[in-house]
Design an enzyme around this catalytic site. Structure first.
Site, mmCIF file in Angstrom:
data_model
loop_
_atom_site.group_PDB
_atom_site.id
_atom_site.type_symbol
_atom_site.label_atom_id
_atom_site.label_comp_id
_atom_site.label_asym_id
_atom_site.label_seq_id
_atom_site.Cartn_x
_atom_site.Cartn_y
_atom_site.Cartn_z
ATOM 1 N N SER A 15 18.904 34.141 104.225
ATOM 2 C CA SER A 15 17.701 33.758 103.489
ATOM 3 C C SER A 15 16.608 33.211 104.410
ATOM 4 C CB SER A 15 18.056 32.700 102.442
ATOM 5 O OG SER A 15 19.007 33.225 101.540
ATOM 6 N N CYS A 43 23.910 33.903 100.800
ATOM 7 C CA CYS A 43 23.450 33.840 99.413
ATOM 8 C C CYS A 43 23.578 35.194 98.721
ATOM 9 C CB CYS A 43 22.004 33.348 99.364
ATOM 10 S SG CYS A 43 21.340 33.364 97.703
ATOM 11 N N CYS A 48 25.473 32.722 96.352
ATOM 12 C CA CYS A 48 24.758 32.493 95.079
ATOM 13 C C CYS A 48 24.706 33.709 94.159
ATOM 14 C CB CYS A 48 23.307 32.084 95.340
ATOM 15 S SG CYS A 48 22.985 31.259 96.876
ATOM 16 N N LYS A 51 28.159 35.118 92.979
ATOM 17 C CA LYS A 51 28.762 34.017 92.191
ATOM 18 C C LYS A 51 28.116 33.913 90.809
ATOM 19 C CE LYS A 51 26.849 30.464 91.824
ATOM 20 N NZ LYS A 51 26.706 29.451 92.823
ATOM 21 N N LYS A 52 26.764 33.991 90.781
ATOM 22 C CA LYS A 52 26.076 33.857 89.485
ATOM 23 C C LYS A 52 26.459 35.014 88.556
ATOM 24 C CE LYS A 52 23.076 31.858 86.689
ATOM 25 N NZ LYS A 52 21.669 31.607 86.792
ATOM 26 N N TYR A 178 30.810 21.925 94.932
ATOM 27 C CA TYR A 178 30.137 23.015 94.221
ATOM 28 C C TYR A 178 31.082 24.195 93.986
ATOM 29 C CZ TYR A 178 25.349 21.289 95.182
ATOM 30 O OH TYR A 178 24.190 20.579 95.221
ATOM 31 N N ALA A 180 34.306 24.630 94.373
ATOM 32 C CA ALA A 180 35.538 24.369 93.624
ATOM 33 C C ALA A 180 35.246 24.360 92.126
ATOM 34 C CB ALA A 180 36.139 23.036 94.059
ATOM 35 N N ASN A 181 34.218 23.643 91.718
ATOM 36 C CA ASN A 181 33.954 23.527 90.275
ATOM 37 C C ASN A 181 33.400 24.824 89.691
ATOM 38 O OD1 ASN A 181 34.530 20.695 89.174
ATOM 39 N ND2 ASN A 181 33.645 20.329 91.201
ATOM 40 N N GLU A 182 32.601 25.537 90.466
ATOM 41 C CA GLU A 182 32.059 26.800 89.952
ATOM 42 C C GLU A 182 33.188 27.831 89.777
ATOM 43 O OE1 GLU A 182 28.767 27.738 92.580
ATOM 44 O OE2 GLU A 182 27.439 26.370 91.493
ATOM 45 N N ARG A 205 30.422 14.773 94.653
ATOM 46 C CA ARG A 205 29.804 13.587 95.254
ATOM 47 C C ARG A 205 28.297 13.821 95.387
ATOM 48 N NH1 ARG A 205 32.442 9.944 98.038
ATOM 49 N NH2 ARG A 205 34.238 11.234 98.522
ATOM 50 N N ALA A 342 21.653 22.665 91.271
ATOM 51 C CA ALA A 342 22.438 23.004 90.085
ATOM 52 C C ALA A 342 23.868 23.307 90.487
ATOM 53 C CB ALA A 342 21.844 24.225 89.386
ATOM 54 N N HIS A 437 10.628 22.681 68.971
ATOM 55 C CA HIS A 437 11.773 22.582 68.083
ATOM 56 C C HIS A 437 12.114 23.923 67.446
ATOM 57 C CE1 HIS A 437 14.551 20.438 65.513
ATOM 58 N NE2 HIS A 437 14.080 21.101 64.480
ATOM 59 N N GLU A 442 13.995 20.001 74.129
ATOM 60 C CA GLU A 442 13.155 19.001 73.463
ATOM 61 C C GLU A 442 13.724 17.591 73.622
ATOM 62 O OE1 GLU A 442 12.964 19.075 69.098
ATOM 63 O OE2 GLU A 442 14.786 20.269 69.066
HETATM 64 P P1 NDP Z 1 30.909 20.605 98.986
HETATM 65 O O1 NDP Z 1 30.311 19.888 100.124
HETATM 66 O O2 NDP Z 1 30.151 20.760 97.723
HETATM 67 O O3 NDP Z 1 32.294 19.926 98.610
HETATM 68 C C1 NDP Z 1 33.321 19.815 99.572
HETATM 69 C C2 NDP Z 1 34.551 19.221 98.915
HETATM 70 O O4 NDP Z 1 35.630 19.308 99.815
HETATM 71 C C3 NDP Z 1 34.385 17.760 98.552
HETATM 72 O O5 NDP Z 1 35.103 17.502 97.382
HETATM 73 C C4 NDP Z 1 35.026 17.049 99.744
HETATM 74 O O6 NDP Z 1 35.582 15.828 99.405
HETATM 75 C C5 NDP Z 1 36.134 18.022 100.088
HETATM 76 N N1 NDP Z 1 36.502 17.966 101.504
HETATM 77 C C6 NDP Z 1 35.673 17.911 102.561
HETATM 78 N N2 NDP Z 1 36.381 17.905 103.707
HETATM 79 C C7 NDP Z 1 37.679 17.967 103.357
HETATM 80 C C8 NDP Z 1 38.896 17.975 104.093
HETATM 81 N N3 NDP Z 1 38.912 17.909 105.412
HETATM 82 N N4 NDP Z 1 40.053 18.035 103.398
HETATM 83 C C9 NDP Z 1 40.063 18.081 102.058
HETATM 84 N N5 NDP Z 1 38.943 18.060 101.312
HETATM 85 C C10 NDP Z 1 37.766 18.009 101.959
HETATM 86 O O7 NDP Z 1 31.369 22.013 99.607
HETATM 87 P P2 NDP Z 1 31.579 23.461 98.997
HETATM 88 O O8 NDP Z 1 32.520 24.111 99.935
HETATM 89 O O9 NDP Z 1 31.937 23.401 97.565
HETATM 90 O O10 NDP Z 1 30.153 24.127 99.141
HETATM 91 C C11 NDP Z 1 29.527 24.171 100.427
HETATM 92 C C12 NDP Z 1 28.046 24.010 100.305
HETATM 93 O O11 NDP Z 1 27.483 25.211 99.799
HETATM 94 C C13 NDP Z 1 27.614 22.930 99.321
HETATM 95 O O12 NDP Z 1 27.495 21.685 99.945
HETATM 96 C C14 NDP Z 1 26.291 23.426 98.830
HETATM 97 O O13 NDP Z 1 25.284 22.947 99.667
HETATM 98 C C15 NDP Z 1 26.392 24.930 98.957
HETATM 99 N N6 NDP Z 1 26.624 25.527 97.636
HETATM 100 C C16 NDP Z 1 25.668 25.380 96.678
HETATM 101 C C17 NDP Z 1 25.842 25.913 95.436
HETATM 102 C C18 NDP Z 1 24.778 25.734 94.412
HETATM 103 O O14 NDP Z 1 23.668 25.377 94.783
HETATM 104 N N7 NDP Z 1 25.067 25.906 93.127
HETATM 105 C C19 NDP Z 1 27.043 26.665 95.080
HETATM 106 C C20 NDP Z 1 27.994 26.744 96.135
HETATM 107 C C21 NDP Z 1 27.786 26.182 97.370
HETATM 108 P P3 NDP Z 1 34.749 14.457 99.544
HETATM 109 O O15 NDP Z 1 33.876 14.360 98.345
HETATM 110 O O16 NDP Z 1 35.838 13.444 99.580
HETATM 111 O O17 NDP Z 1 33.983 14.531 100.823
#
Ligand code: NDP
Length: 448
Positions: A15, A43, A48, A51-52, A178, A180-182, A205, A342, A437, A442
């Site tokens: 990008s 992306c 992105c 994934k979307k 991000y 993991a939850n997506e 976080r 998001a 409405h 709203e």
């Molecule tokens: P994230 O930074 O969102 O989350 C990383 C997770 O892994 C956290 O829960 C963190 O825990 C955990 N973690 C980090 N290091 C370790 C480790 N050594 N061992 C075990 N757990 C660990 O990363 P993602 O991989 O989900 O995504 C990467 C990036 O890509 C994001 O930061 C975001 O910027 C981008 N992204 C954006 C999206 C969007 O805009 N919708 C979608 C997907 C990705 P802890 O909280 O304890 O640090």
């Protein structure tokens, strides 16, 4: 005639790199870009965009179910992963082609190979060819970070997840961010049994605590399991091809696939950066100033490789600012305040500005407003899933300093509302706007 082969050599056609190349070329620069994987970058190719599309595909599970309450006779439906996967990958191919065409039409030379630095103004391609450029832009992005533990080679990352041969019946996902939850939402909607395993007790976080709690609660209601404070110890491959994940503080889990989503690291290894004097930070990111310039004056960097905010639109802004400043005579500095973001979970989250905790720390006196409601569509569908909108207001100025939302279409609504937050509008300005409405949005002008 210039003493250099090009005015600008860009490493990485994602990008940030594509935007910088195209804008620099439109300002008259002679530009080349090297890309070792595919034009489009994370992306478009493995982030992105695909994934979307999977998120859309997954959401049909709920829509088809709820449609019955809206009078539709829906026969039992079957989901076919192969069809969705292949259609998504075909769309990715199409977009890659468009990115390539954009570079061609701007007369940017594309080298589909790896390039490494051999001097402050010189690169070497994988075939040995050496190319000089007055300036070099590093836009190599990031790469999934996989913690070291025995058996980690059996896991996949977001790079591979789009190519799965078949849908895993059981998936363990490491991380609580991000990705993991997506993907937990995506796989769960497709009918896989999903377990999120996190090293700590916090998901997402950086997002507002109430919103995170709501996602956790809804995800658990939908059937996603969470294991907290359970770092990975090892992954064992069984004779039948399944994987057993051994964890600290938790029983082992057997699954068909393990997805590691524990963050992304800047792609700086083996580029020759240190050899030419480019300073990296402790995470391996290129240190740049506000003009995107590294410690070597001819070398710049934009996007995830600088580890500022790892978001596509930010990388695009940085690429544009670099090209306008250096080649367009229009000095531009990216403003990193109030960048909306998001999470495309089920339901999705949208956020801009300060969380309640941040605002309390920074401003002291704040007011918060929340609307906790069930979207009309969910009420009729009998879906017991509540949306939550939260507004943070600076008590001294009445200015809205944060908006946080979870619920249907939250990112779509948030993008528009983010304009008001960016513009520094007040709670009174929101209140002065007549509600549209019936809509979910709203709620933003009806907060009491
Ligand atoms: P994230 O930074 O969102 O989350 C990383 C997770 O892994 C956290 O829960 C963190 O825990 C955990 N973690 C980090 N290091 C370790 C480790 N050594 N061992 C075990 N757990 C660990 O990363 P993602 O991989 O989900 O995504 C990467 C990036 O890509 C994001 O930061 C975001 O910027 C981008 N992204 C954006 C999206 C969007 O805009 N919708 C979608 C997907 C990705 P802890 O909280 O304890 O640090």
């Amino acid at each position: 005639m210039s003493e250099f082969d090009y005015d600008l050599f860009v490493i990485g056609a994602g990008s940030g790199g594509v935007r910088a190349s195209r804008i620099a070329a439109s300002h008259g620069a002679r530009v080349a870009v090297a890309e070792e994987h595919r034009v489009g970058g994370t992306c478009v190719i493995r982030g992105c965009v695909p994934k979307k599309l999977l998120v859309y595909g997954a959401h049909f599970a709920e829509d088809i179910h709820d449609a019955r309450k809206f009078g539709w006779e829906v026969a039992d439906c079957k989901f076919n992963w192969d069809v969705l996967r292949d259609n998504v990958l075909a769309e990715v191919d199409r977009l890659e082609g468009l990115y390539g065409q954009t570079l061609d039409s701007h007369k940017v030379t594309v080298f589909k190979t790896r390039a490494t630095l051999i001097g402050p103004q010189k690169v070497r391609l994988a075939d040995g060819q050496e190319i000089s450029a007055e300036r070099i832009l590093i836009a190599t992005g990031g790469w999934p970070f996989v913690p070291e533990f025995p058996g980690s080679e059996h896991a996949i990352t977001s790079n591979e997840v789009f190519h799965l041969d078949k849908l895993p019946k059981r998936v363990v996902i490491a991380g609580g961010g991000y990705i993991a939850n997506e993907f937990a939402g995506i796989f769960n909607e497709f009918g896989s049994k999903v377990t999120i395993v996190n090293r700590g007790d916090t998901i997402l976080r950086g997002y507002d605590e109430q919103i995170r709690d709501r996602l956790l609660q809804i995800s658990m209601t939908k059937g996603i399991d969470f294991k907290f404070n359970a770092p990975f110890q090892s992954i064992e491959k069984n004779d039948d091809g399944t994987l057993t994940v051994h964890l600290e503080n938790c029983d082992a889990i057997t699954a068909d696939a393990v997805l590691i989503a524990t963050g992304r690291t800047p792609n700086t290894k083996g580029l020759g950066l240190e050899d030419v004097g480019v300073e990296l930070d402790a995470h391996g990111a290129i240190k740049v100033d506000e003009t995107n310039q590294s410690s070597v004056p001819s070398i710049y960097a934009v996007g995830d490789v600088t580890n500022r905010i790892q978001l596509t639109p930010v990388a695009i802004r940085e690429g544009q600012a670099f090209a306008d400043s250096v080649f367009g005579g229009k000095p531009t500095v990216v403003d990193y305040t109030n960048v909306p973001s998001a999470v495309f979970s089920h339901p999705p989250i949208g956020a801009v500005g300060m969380t309640e905790a941040e605002a309390r720390n920074k401003l002291g006196s704040i007011r918060t407003y929340t609307s906790d409601f069930r979207a009309m569509k969910n009420v009729l569908a009998g879906r017991n899933e509540r949306a939550l909108y939260k507004m943070i207001v600076n008590a001294a100025t009445d200015q809205v300093v944060g908006l946080h939302m979870i619920g249907p279409d939250a990112p779509e609504i948030l993008q528009a509302a983010a304009i008001a937050v960016k513009a520094g509008l007040t709670k009174a300005d929101f209140d002065a706007t007549v509600a549209l409405h019936p809509s979910m949005a709203e709620e933003l002008v009806l907060l009491k």
